[in-house]
Each structure stands twice: as structure tokens, then as C-alpha cells.
Design a protein around this motif. Structure first.
Motif, short mmCIF file in Angstrom:
data_model
loop_
_atom_site.label_atom_id
_atom_site.label_comp_id
_atom_site.label_asym_id
_atom_site.label_seq_id
_atom_site.Cartn_x
_atom_site.Cartn_y
_atom_site.Cartn_z
N ASN A 1 0.94 -1.28 0.08
CA ASN A 1 0.05 0.00 0.07
C ASN A 1 0.89 1.43 0.08
O ASN A 1 1.87 1.40 0.76
CB ASN A 1 -0.82 -0.06 1.32
N ARG A 2 0.77 2.12 -0.97
CA ARG A 2 1.28 3.55 -0.93
C ARG A 2 0.79 4.45 -0.04
O ARG A 2 -0.60 3.95 0.53
CB ARG A 2 1.48 4.07 -2.24
N VAL A 3 1.24 5.42 0.38
CA VAL A 3 0.72 6.40 1.33
C VAL A 3 -0.23 7.51 0.56
O VAL A 3 0.41 8.61 0.39
CB VAL A 3 1.57 7.12 2.19
N ASP A 4 -1.38 7.08 -0.10
CA ASP A 4 -2.33 7.81 -0.82
C ASP A 4 -3.56 7.32 -0.69
O ASP A 4 -3.78 6.20 -0.29
CB ASP A 4 -1.74 8.26 -2.10
N LEU A 5 -4.40 8.18 -1.07
CA LEU A 5 -5.99 7.85 -0.89
C LEU A 5 -6.46 6.71 -1.80
O LEU A 5 -7.12 5.74 -1.42
CB LEU A 5 -7.09 9.08 -0.97
N LEU A 6 -6.04 6.84 -3.12
CA LEU A 6 -6.54 5.83 -4.18
C LEU A 6 -5.85 4.33 -3.74
O LEU A 6 -6.51 3.21 -3.75
CB LEU A 6 -5.77 6.21 -5.53
N SER A 7 -4.58 4.48 -2.99
CA SER A 7 -4.05 3.26 -2.86
C SER A 7 -4.60 2.40 -1.60
O SER A 7 -5.10 1.16 -1.44
CB SER A 7 -2.45 3.19 -2.47
N MET A 8 -5.14 3.53 -0.61
CA MET A 8 -5.65 3.01 0.80
C MET A 8 -7.23 2.46 0.10
O MET A 8 -7.89 1.22 0.66
CB MET A 8 -5.98 4.11 1.71
#
Length: 159
Positions: A41-48
Motif C-alpha cells: 500500500n502506498r501512502v495515498d487515498l487511491l491506494s488505501m
């Protein structure tokens, strides 16, 4: 593909398959036969949002939550969203973190050779812990950064 994975399971104790973020019948079969699923998971809304979809998909397939682990990939040094924010949004603890590596970014952007620059990655530390948790031998710096060998093409060309 599943037959190949089953064959490989007899040969190797650990098999790592990158299924990306696409959820389809093939990935569902891979997820069903997996002992452990690591969701990066990256630290951004789309990834979450995508991570939540994958966790829901795993739940629909009957995969226990205990078989899934989250890996947080810090793609940038400037993250407005904290690790705590990610854990709250996904409702699951982060098992591993891949730190942002400024030196690696700079070397890659400037097309520099990592071996010649004697690059010692910070991210080797979390991968060492991850490998230990998987029951694998951690990579030492000497194995990770070895002398550059000539490519097969160059060796064959000179023959």
C-alpha cells in the motif's frame, strides 16, 4: 498458472507472486491457494481505497484476515497522511514499512550505477526482517552489493 504454482510449491518453501491490483478470476484462484498475502500500500487515498477493495475481496473468498499482511511503501518523503491514518482507514495494522530512499531516487533519476556508487539501501533492513519472518535467510550487505559481472551477452560476444 495454478498447476505451475502447485508444482513450484513442491520445490520451494516460499513463492512470491505480484498480482498487481487487478482482481479477476485468475487472481482470485492465486489468493485462494496462498498461505500468506502481502498487500503493498502506498501512502495515498487511491491506494488505501484499493487496499480496502482487496481486503473485502479476500473476505468474500473466505480468506481469513490473519492470512493478510499490509506493507506500507513510502514513495515520497512528503506524506501528509501518517501511518496511523492509513491504519485507521484500512482498519488493519501495518506489518512492514518500506522507507523512502532519497539516495536511490537520485541515483535512478540521474541514471547512475548503483554498484559503482557503493549504494547501501536503507530499505534492506525491513526486507531483512520480512525475510526472517518468512523463515528465509536475511541478505547481508556483501551479498546484496556484489561486484559487477560482465553480462552474458558480453561474455558470449568475446568467445
Amino acid at each position: 498458472l495454478i498447476a505451475l504454482i502447485n508444482l513450484l510449491k513442491d520445490l520451494y518453501s516460499t513463492i512470491l507472486i505480484d498480482i498487481g491490483s487487478c482482481l479477476n478470476p485468475i487472481t482470485s484462484e492465486i489468493l485462494k491457494i496462498s498461505n500468506k498475502i502481502y498487500i503493498v500500500n502506498r501512502v495515498d487515498l487511491l491506494s488505501m481505497r484499493q487496499t480496502n477493495r482487496i481486503l473485502e475481496f479476500c473476505d468474500e473468498l473466505g480468506i481469513p484476515q490473519s492470512n493478510t499482511e499490509l506493507v506500507l511503501n513510502h514513495m515520497s518523503i512528503k506524506n501528509v497522511i501518517t501511518v496511523s491514518d492509513v491504519e485507521k482507514a484500512i482498519k488493519k495494522k501495518i506489518a512492514y514499512e518500506i522507507p523512502y530512499e532519497a539516495q536511490l531516487n537520485n541515483l535512478l533519476i540521474n541514471n547512475r550505477n548503483l554498484v559503482n556508487e557503493k549504494f547501501k539501501p536503507v530499505f534492506n533492513l525491513p526486507f531483512g526482517k520480512w525475510k526472517k519472518d518468512l523463515g528465509l535467510e536475511p541478505i547481508s550487505d556483501s551479498k546484496l552489493i556484489s561486484k559487477t559481472k560482465k553480462s552474458i551477452w558480453n561474455r558470449l560476444r568475446k568467445s
